[in-house]
Design a protein around this motif. Structure first.
Motif, PDB file in Angstrom:
ATOM      1  N   TYR A  16       0.853  -1.184   0.000  1.00 35.22           N
ATOM      2  CA  TYR A  16       0.000   0.000   0.000  1.00 35.22           C
ATOM      3  C   TYR A  16       0.891   1.235   0.000  1.00 35.22           C
ATOM      4  N   ARG A  17       0.375   2.321  -0.564  1.00 35.65           N
ATOM      5  CA  ARG A  17       1.107   3.583  -0.572  1.00 35.65           C
ATOM      6  C   ARG A  17       0.133   4.718  -0.356  1.00 35.65           C
ATOM      7  N   SER A  18       0.618   5.796   0.220  1.00 38.40           N
ATOM      8  CA  SER A  18      -0.259   6.937   0.441  1.00 38.40           C
ATOM      9  C   SER A  18       0.573   8.182   0.694  1.00 38.40           C
ATOM     10  N   ILE A  19      -0.086   9.301   0.541  1.00 39.28           N
ATOM     11  CA  ILE A  19       0.535  10.585   0.811  1.00 39.28           C
ATOM     12  C   ILE A  19      -0.443  11.419   1.624  1.00 39.28           C
ATOM     13  N   GLY A  20       0.071  12.130   2.604  1.00 37.96           N
ATOM     14  CA  GLY A  20      -0.773  12.995   3.419  1.00 37.96           C
ATOM     15  C   GLY A  20      -1.065  12.395   4.780  1.00 37.96           C
ATOM     16  N   TYR A  21      -1.906  13.074   5.512  1.00 40.18           N
ATOM     17  CA  TYR A  21      -2.266  12.685   6.872  1.00 40.18           C
ATOM     18  C   TYR A  21      -2.984  11.337   6.889  1.00 40.18           C
ATOM     19  N   SER A  22      -2.675  10.536   7.897  1.00 36.38           N
ATOM     20  CA  SER A  22      -3.406   9.293   8.122  1.00 36.38           C
ATOM     21  C   SER A  22      -3.567   9.094   9.623  1.00 36.38           C
ATOM     22  N   SER A  23      -4.731   8.650  10.009  1.00 36.05           N
ATOM     23  CA  SER A  23      -4.990   8.378  11.419  1.00 36.05           C
ATOM     24  C   SER A  23      -4.328   7.067  11.827  1.00 36.05           C
ATOM     25  N   GLU A  24      -4.263   6.832  13.121  1.00 33.96           N
ATOM     26  CA  GLU A  24      -3.721   5.572  13.622  1.00 33.96           C
ATOM     27  C   GLU A  24      -4.526   4.400  13.078  1.00 33.96           C
ATOM     28  N   LEU A  25      -5.843   4.521  13.108  1.00 34.43           N
ATOM     29  CA  LEU A  25      -6.699   3.447  12.591  1.00 34.43           C
ATOM     30  C   LEU A  25      -6.469   3.246  11.106  1.00 34.43           C
ATOM     31  N   GLY A  26      -6.352   4.341  10.359  1.00 38.74           N
ATOM     32  CA  GLY A  26      -6.103   4.237   8.916  1.00 38.74           C
ATOM     33  C   GLY A  26      -4.797   3.539   8.626  1.00 38.74           C
ATOM     34  N   LEU A  27      -3.761   3.865   9.387  1.00 40.36           N
ATOM     35  CA  LEU A  27      -2.467   3.189   9.218  1.00 40.36           C
ATOM     36  C   LEU A  27      -2.584   1.719   9.531  1.00 40.36           C
TER      37      LEU A  27
END
Length: 161
Positions: free
Chosen positions: A145-156
């Motif tokens: 998985y890849r992402s950019i920007g803010y992520s919550s603990e649950l999202g991570l």
């Protein structure tokens, strides 16, 4: 009134996810195999590490110490690390003025996972276009998985499953 607020919230969330997806399109694609021996980095603790998932799901979190979103989201990464011993976490600093700037960031947030000094070459190889950017890497060193920007603990956490 409540219905309008709910609809506006849904629209906002949809737009947020569309923008996030669009921004991450230029990053390494899922199923990209990482050459584990190619990335040996020095950490803020003065140790040398090799970016290798070592049989565990791993989050590589790329940040810049001046990035305000990084300051806002690094606590979520710290919480993920503390609550999930089956997940490795490595933060990689890019676009910093000097190593002291990275040390100040690490100390300010009391990070307990490895924080490494990255390079411009690494930034190019991992296709980092903004901060924070992160990759979730599987046990066999393949991008999941890849992402950019803010992520919550649950999202991570959900992205590591």
């Amino acid at each position: 009134m409540l219905r309008n607020l709910f609809i506006q919230s849904l629209i906002f969330v949809a737009i947020f996810f569309m923008i996030s997806s669009f921004k991450s399109c230029s990053m390494l694609t899922p199923d990209t195999s990482l050459n584990e021996s190619a990335y040996q980095l020095e950490t803020t603790a003065g140790e040398s590490i090799i970016l290798n998932s070592a049989g565990k799901t791993t989050v590589y979190y790329f940040f810049a110490p001046w990035c305000q979103v990084c300051h806002a989201s690094i606590g979520n990464l710290q919480a993920l690390h503390l609550k999930n011993s089956h997940i490795n976490v490595v933060a990689i600093a890019l676009d910093y003025v000097d190593q002291q700037q990275v040390l100040d960031f690490t100390n300010q947030h009391q990070l307990s996972f490895p924080v490494a000094y990255g390079s411009e070459q690494m930034k190019q190889e991992f296709k980092i276009k903004g901060y924070p950017s992160y990759y979730v890497v599987s046990e066999d060193n393949t991008v999941k998985y890849r992402s950019i920007g803010y992520s919550s603990e649950l999202g991570l956490y959900l992205r590591t499953l």
